[in-house]
Every structure is written in C-alpha cells, then in structure tokens.
Design a protein around this motif. Sequence first.
Motif, mmCIF file in Angstrom:
data_model
loop_
_atom_site.group_PDB
_atom_site.id
_atom_site.type_symbol
_atom_site.label_atom_id
_atom_site.label_comp_id
_atom_site.label_asym_id
_atom_site.label_seq_id
_atom_site.Cartn_x
_atom_site.Cartn_y
_atom_site.Cartn_z
ATOM 1 N N VAL A 26 -30.117 -20.056 14.408
ATOM 2 C CA VAL A 26 -29.636 -18.814 13.793
ATOM 3 C C VAL A 26 -28.480 -18.250 14.606
ATOM 4 C CG1 VAL A 26 -30.250 -16.408 13.301
ATOM 5 C CG2 VAL A 26 -31.797 -18.258 12.645
ATOM 6 N N TRP A 27 -28.585 -18.257 15.927
ATOM 7 C CA TRP A 27 -27.509 -17.736 16.779
ATOM 8 C C TRP A 27 -26.228 -18.534 16.576
ATOM 9 C CZ3 TRP A 27 -24.522 -19.717 20.738
ATOM 10 C CH2 TRP A 27 -23.777 -18.788 21.445
ATOM 11 N N ILE A 28 -26.346 -19.858 16.523
ATOM 12 C CA ILE A 28 -25.167 -20.705 16.325
ATOM 13 C C ILE A 28 -24.537 -20.413 14.967
ATOM 14 C CG2 ILE A 28 -24.421 -23.095 15.947
ATOM 15 C CD1 ILE A 28 -26.454 -23.905 18.127
ATOM 16 N N ALA A 29 -25.351 -20.292 13.934
ATOM 17 C CA ALA A 29 -24.824 -20.019 12.592
ATOM 18 C C ALA A 29 -24.096 -18.676 12.559
ATOM 19 C CB ALA A 29 -25.958 -20.039 11.569
ATOM 20 N N LEU A 30 -24.667 -17.661 13.180
ATOM 21 C CA LEU A 30 -24.009 -16.348 13.210
ATOM 22 C C LEU A 30 -22.706 -16.415 13.989
ATOM 23 C CD1 LEU A 30 -27.045 -13.952 13.739
ATOM 24 C CD2 LEU A 30 -25.662 -14.221 11.687
ATOM 25 N N HIS A 31 -22.713 -17.126 15.092
ATOM 26 C CA HIS A 31 -21.508 -17.264 15.908
ATOM 27 C C HIS A 31 -20.407 -17.967 15.107
ATOM 28 C CE1 HIS A 31 -19.276 -17.349 19.629
ATOM 29 N NE2 HIS A 31 -19.079 -18.660 19.498
ATOM 30 N N GLN A 32 -20.768 -19.006 14.372
ATOM 31 C CA GLN A 32 -19.781 -19.708 13.552
ATOM 32 C C GLN A 32 -19.249 -18.813 12.443
ATOM 33 O OE1 GLN A 32 -21.905 -23.218 12.334
ATOM 34 N NE2 GLN A 32 -21.217 -24.400 14.097
ATOM 35 N N ASP A 33 -20.118 -18.002 11.845
ATOM 36 C CA ASP A 33 -19.670 -17.076 10.806
ATOM 37 C C ASP A 33 -18.679 -16.066 11.375
ATOM 38 O OD1 ASP A 33 -21.230 -18.325 8.936
ATOM 39 O OD2 ASP A 33 -22.821 -16.788 8.931
ATOM 40 N N GLU A 34 -18.966 -15.556 12.581
ATOM 41 C CA GLU A 34 -18.052 -14.605 13.207
ATOM 42 C C GLU A 34 -16.697 -15.248 13.474
ATOM 43 O OE1 GLU A 34 -20.060 -13.241 16.686
ATOM 44 O OE2 GLU A 34 -21.474 -12.025 15.578
ATOM 45 N N LYS A 35 -16.704 -16.491 13.958
ATOM 46 C CA LYS A 35 -15.453 -17.192 14.214
ATOM 47 C C LYS A 35 -14.670 -17.394 12.917
ATOM 48 C CE LYS A 35 -15.197 -20.759 16.909
ATOM 49 N NZ LYS A 35 -15.506 -22.029 17.603
ATOM 50 N N LYS A 36 -15.373 -17.759 11.864
ATOM 51 C CA LYS A 36 -14.724 -17.990 10.569
ATOM 52 C C LYS A 36 -14.100 -16.701 10.049
ATOM 53 C CE LYS A 36 -15.626 -19.862 5.985
ATOM 54 N NZ LYS A 36 -16.652 -20.388 5.081
ATOM 55 N N GLU A 37 -14.827 -15.592 10.129
ATOM 56 C CA GLU A 37 -14.299 -14.306 9.678
ATOM 57 C C GLU A 37 -13.076 -13.901 10.494
ATOM 58 O OE1 GLU A 37 -17.381 -11.378 9.768
ATOM 59 O OE2 GLU A 37 -18.573 -12.404 8.234
ATOM 60 N N LYS A 38 -13.119 -14.114 11.793
ATOM 61 C CA LYS A 38 -11.988 -13.774 12.648
ATOM 62 C C LYS A 38 -10.764 -14.606 12.277
ATOM 63 C CE LYS A 38 -10.603 -13.499 17.491
ATOM 64 N NZ LYS A 38 -10.974 -13.768 18.872
ATOM 65 N N MET A 39 -10.966 -15.901 12.040
ATOM 66 C CA MET A 39 -9.853 -16.763 11.668
ATOM 67 C C MET A 39 -9.281 -16.361 10.312
ATOM 68 S SD MET A 39 -11.210 -20.459 13.009
ATOM 69 C CE MET A 39 -9.803 -21.338 12.384
ATOM 70 N N GLU A 40 -10.143 -15.979 9.361
ATOM 71 C CA GLU A 40 -9.676 -15.536 8.049
ATOM 72 C C GLU A 40 -8.869 -14.246 8.162
ATOM 73 O OE1 GLU A 40 -13.229 -15.271 5.727
ATOM 74 O OE2 GLU A 40 -13.296 -17.427 5.345
ATOM 75 N N LYS A 41 -9.320 -13.316 9.005
ATOM 76 C CA LYS A 41 -8.573 -12.072 9.199
ATOM 77 C C LYS A 41 -7.213 -12.352 9.813
ATOM 78 C CE LYS A 41 -12.470 -8.913 9.757
ATOM 79 N NZ LYS A 41 -13.189 -8.039 10.696
ATOM 80 N N GLU A 42 -7.174 -13.230 10.815
ATOM 81 C CA GLU A 42 -5.901 -13.569 11.446
ATOM 82 C C GLU A 42 -4.960 -14.241 10.453
ATOM 83 O OE1 GLU A 42 -6.994 -15.910 14.825
ATOM 84 O OE2 GLU A 42 -7.605 -14.166 16.006
ATOM 85 N N ALA A 43 -5.489 -15.110 9.603
ATOM 86 C CA ALA A 43 -4.660 -15.764 8.591
ATOM 87 C C ALA A 43 -4.115 -14.745 7.595
ATOM 88 C CB ALA A 43 -5.467 -16.838 7.872
ATOM 89 N N GLU A 44 -4.937 -13.784 7.200
ATOM 90 C CA GLU A 44 -4.484 -12.739 6.281
ATOM 91 C C GLU A 44 -3.383 -11.895 6.922
ATOM 92 O OE1 GLU A 44 -4.142 -10.526 2.865
ATOM 93 O OE2 GLU A 44 -5.262 -12.384 3.177
ATOM 94 N N ILE A 45 -3.539 -11.577 8.201
ATOM 95 C CA ILE A 45 -2.509 -10.812 8.904
ATOM 96 C C ILE A 45 -1.211 -11.603 8.943
ATOM 97 C CG2 ILE A 45 -1.821 -9.935 11.178
ATOM 98 C CD1 ILE A 45 -4.811 -9.148 11.552
ATOM 99 N N ARG A 46 -1.306 -12.910 9.221
ATOM 100 C CA ARG A 46 -0.101 -13.750 9.241
ATOM 101 C C ARG A 46 0.572 -13.781 7.876
ATOM 102 N NH1 ARG A 46 -2.933 -18.105 10.720
ATOM 103 N NH2 ARG A 46 -3.948 -17.605 12.664
ATOM 104 N N ARG A 47 -0.227 -13.902 6.799
ATOM 105 C CA ARG A 47 0.342 -13.918 5.442
ATOM 106 C C ARG A 47 1.042 -12.607 5.128
ATOM 107 N NH1 ARG A 47 -4.361 -16.964 4.113
ATOM 108 N NH2 ARG A 47 -5.516 -15.080 3.662
#
Length: 63
Positions: A26-47
Amino acid sequence: MVKVGTFFAMSFGAFLFWQTMDKVHVWIALHQDEKKEKMEKEAEIRRMREEFYQQQKEKDSLA
C-alpha cells in the motif's frame, strides 16, 4: 506440545509477514501515485508555459 507451539508460532509469523507486506505494498502504491500526480502537474505547467510563450510571440510579431 512442541509441534503445536511451533505450528502456532509459524502461523503467527506468517500472518505478521503478510500483514507487513500488505502495508508495504500500500505504501509503495501511494508513493507511486504521488510521483505520478507530481509529474502530471509539472507537465501541465510546462504545457501552459509553452502556450503562454507562443501567445507572447504572436503578440510581439503582430505589434
């Protein structure tokens, strides 16, 4: 009696192991979700930044 105690101890140990592994999973899954959300936010900012730069270039070229 020793066999029963050993069986109980091994069963309890297996139970603790699986509970711990479940929590780790569960901890690993949550950590991966947080990383994915952060990367999506950064990509949106770049766009958005790129879109803003394009709009500025268009305004500058028209002026």
